[in-house]
Design a protein around this motif. Structure first.
Motif, PDB file in Angstrom:
ATOM      1  N   TYR A  14      -2.185  10.266  -0.156  1.00  0.00           N
ATOM      2  CA  TYR A  14      -1.487   9.153  -1.139  1.00  0.00           C
ATOM      3  C   TYR A  14      -0.376   9.384  -1.660  1.00  0.00           C
ATOM      4  CZ  TYR A  14      -4.675   6.401   1.473  1.00  0.00           C
ATOM      5  OH  TYR A  14      -5.743   5.683   2.511  1.00  0.00           O
TER       6      TYR A  14
ATOM      7  N   SER B 160       1.058   8.318  -4.024  1.00  0.00           N
ATOM      8  CA  SER B 160       1.155   6.626  -4.493  1.00  0.00           C
ATOM      9  C   SER B 160       2.230   6.770  -5.928  1.00  0.00           C
ATOM     10  CB  SER B 160      -0.950   7.394  -5.547  1.00  0.00           C
ATOM     11  OG  SER B 160      -1.175   6.817  -4.431  1.00  0.00           O
TER      12      SER B 160
ATOM     13  N   CYS C 164       0.388  -0.906   0.330  1.00  0.00           N
ATOM     14  CA  CYS C 164      -0.133   0.053   0.067  1.00  0.00           C
ATOM     15  C   CYS C 164       1.280   1.458   0.048  1.00  0.00           C
ATOM     16  CB  CYS C 164      -0.955   0.236   1.393  1.00  0.00           C
ATOM     17  SG  CYS C 164      -1.910  -1.316   1.611  1.00  0.00           S
TER      18      CYS C 164
ATOM     19  N   LEU D 161      -9.692   3.097   1.243  1.00  0.00           N
ATOM     20  CA  LEU D 161      -8.078   4.159   1.030  1.00  0.00           C
ATOM     21  C   LEU D 161      -9.016   5.402   1.307  1.00  0.00           C
ATOM     22  CD1 LEU D 161      -6.659   3.031  -1.990  1.00  0.00           C
ATOM     23  CD2 LEU D 161      -5.431   2.549  -0.053  1.00  0.00           C
ATOM     24  N   GLU D 162     -10.632   5.977   0.667  1.00  0.00           N
ATOM     25  CA  GLU D 162     -10.047   7.329   0.087  1.00  0.00           C
ATOM     26  C   GLU D 162     -11.198   7.692   2.294  1.00  0.00           C
ATOM     27  OE1 GLU D 162     -10.949   9.892  -1.422  1.00  0.00           O
ATOM     28  OE2 GLU D 162      -9.755   8.357  -2.514  1.00  0.00           O
TER      29      GLU D 162
ATOM     30  N   ASP E 213     -10.886   1.286  -3.595  1.00  0.00           N
ATOM     31  CA  ASP E 213     -10.966   2.656  -3.145  1.00  0.00           C
ATOM     32  C   ASP E 213     -11.540   3.098  -2.236  1.00  0.00           C
ATOM     33  OD1 ASP E 213      -9.054   2.385  -5.609  1.00  0.00           O
ATOM     34  OD2 ASP E 213      -9.982   3.125  -6.560  1.00  0.00           O
TER      35      ASP E 213
END
Length: 452
Positions: free
Chosen positions: A347, A349, A334, A396-397, A393
């Motif tokens: 994040y 990413s 992650c 994650l949010e 997702d």
């Protein structure tokens, strides 16, 4: 028709039909008992097992089997000896008003019919409670009851307690058939209670073992750090999540979080082996994270049979006054989260590299990002965001929103808030989260940092 034929008795068709009907009735009865016992064992072996819930489930199952208005479970107080009364008494079927009327009463002391069953642990079936010689009446506020069926519950040859039902809804007394069902249920209940207790012990031991494998963070001054590890809710499922952090110089902190594939003792042992090997590679090392992960990957494949492992290895190092640099490499893990001093969470990413244990010939990369003083860097495992009922997702949010909401809290309270607010999973995954805050002021970058 001959005279002999006329004297033959008629075929007992009616008697045979009655027997077949009785057999069919018994089959239906057995199916009902089997169905209830299946539900009982599901409750005893659920991942959210709680002994009180199992006891209550047993009482409700007994009430349903015989159509009883009231039910109860009395658990003997073994600490006070054989005649020490009850340690617990779970009553079911009372209305809210009846519960309010008897609130404040202590557990029954084992007198009257309850005491009769405690001291003489054999099935007791009473058509009229008031006429039984051991009856002592009911306490103030307690509803009147007329018929009673009670059976003892044995666990490993010892009396654990007694199961009671009172007053059938149809007003009839309890029958021999009712007694047979409750006796059968009590036998299964003893096994279910024993399983629930053993299951809880297994969970506690598994959690203790897992926590022994996960380290306590050392003193990382001048950095501030906090971490939480939470085992999988399902007992007997050990996890492979881990974290670690250490100072690699007086002004540079290395942090790692990882997840070994699997949920068994092998995964837990592999996690411990991987963590210790990585710590040895990190100690007093100025190598970038990608180089250390590549070295770890080669060592794991050469001398161990460790399963596939994801990991994120990061370094916080000084860059300029009040500015730090996060340098990290991700092995299929992650992304890190960065929370800036104004409470904004995002994040970091990037395209992740392969997990450890897949292909040592594929190069690994480093990534960098500035970290203002007062920011928080968060590393976490997928147990914090995954839930079978929603896309990743969404998890994650949700984690971003939680992080922004609690960003101003002390770091220990912050990581606790993240773990407590994560979506419930399916009970098969543990989770870990590690948060790191650099000092408010960054020292001048050292020569090694400047060369990079």
């Amino acid at each position: 028709m001959t005279e002999n034929e006329s004297e033959q008795p008629p075929t007992p068709v009616v008697g045979l039909a009655a027997q077949l009907e009785q057999i069919a009735d018994q089959l239906v009865l057995l199916a009902r008992v089997q169905e209830r016992l299946h539900g009982l064992f599901e409750a005893a072996l659920s991942r959210d097992v709680d002994l009180q819930a199992v006891l209550r489930k047993i009482v409700m199952t007994a009430m349903d089997l015989v159509g009883a208005r009231y039910g109860a479970m009395g658990v003997l107080d073994t600490d006070r000896g054989e005649n020490g009364g009850l340690a617990e008494f779970i009553a079911v079927g009372l209305s809210k008003q009846q519960l309010a009327d008897i609130q404040g009463l202590s557990f029954p002391e084992g007198r009257g019919l309850l005491g009769h069953l405690i001291h003489d642990p054999v099935p007791l079936r009473v058509d009229d409670i008031s006429e039984h010689p051991d009856s002592v009446g009911f306490p103030p506020g307690h509803p009147e009851m007329h018929s009673l069926l009670g059976v003892p519950i044995h666990i490993r040859g010892e009396i654990y307690g007694d199961l009671y039902v009172a007053d059938r809804f149809d007003g009839s007394p309890f029958s021999v058939r009712d007694q047979t069902m409750i006796v059968a249920l009590a036998g299964a209940a003893g096994l279910a209670i024993d399983d629930a207790r053993l299951f809880r012990q297994l969970r506690l031991r598994a959690e203790e073992f897992q926590r022994l494998l996960v380290p306590r963070l050392p003193d990382l001054y001048p950095f501030e750090a906090a971490a939480v590890y939470r085992p999988a809710p399902t007992p007997s499922l050990l996890g492979g999540d881990w974290y670690d952090a250490l100072l690699v110089s007086e002004d540079t902190c290395a942090a790692v979080i990882g997840d070994v594939l699997g949920h068994d003792i092998h995964a837990a042992a592999a996690m411990s082996q991987t963590r210790h090997m990585l710590r040895a590679f990190l100690y007093d090392s100025d190598s970038p994270p990608s180089s250390i992960l590549a070295r770890l990957d080669r060592a794991l494949q050469a001398i161990t049979d460790t399963p596939v492992t994801t990991a994120c290895l990061a370094r916080l190092e000084p860059e300029a006054p009040a500015i730090w640099t996060l340098r990290w490499s991700s092995a299929g893990h992650c992304p890190p989260m960065l929370i800036t001093p104004d409470g904004q969470a995002r994040y970091l990413s990037v395209d992740s590299d392969l997990p450890l244990g897949v292909d040592i010939t594929v190069p690994r990369r480093d990534h960098t990002h500035p970290v203002p003083a007062g920011s928080t860097v968060v590393l976490f495992t997928d147990g914090l965001i995954e839930c079978p009922r929603q896309p990743i997702d969404v998890g994650l949010e949700r984690l971003l929103a939680l992080a922004a909401e609690h960003a101003e809290r002390p770091l220990r309270a912050f990581v606790q808030a993240l773990t407590e607010g994560h979506p419930s999973g399916d009970g098969r995954d543990d989770l870990a989260v590690l948060a790191l805050r650099p000092p408010q002021a960054s020292p001048a970058p050292n020569s090694a940092t400047a060369q990079r």
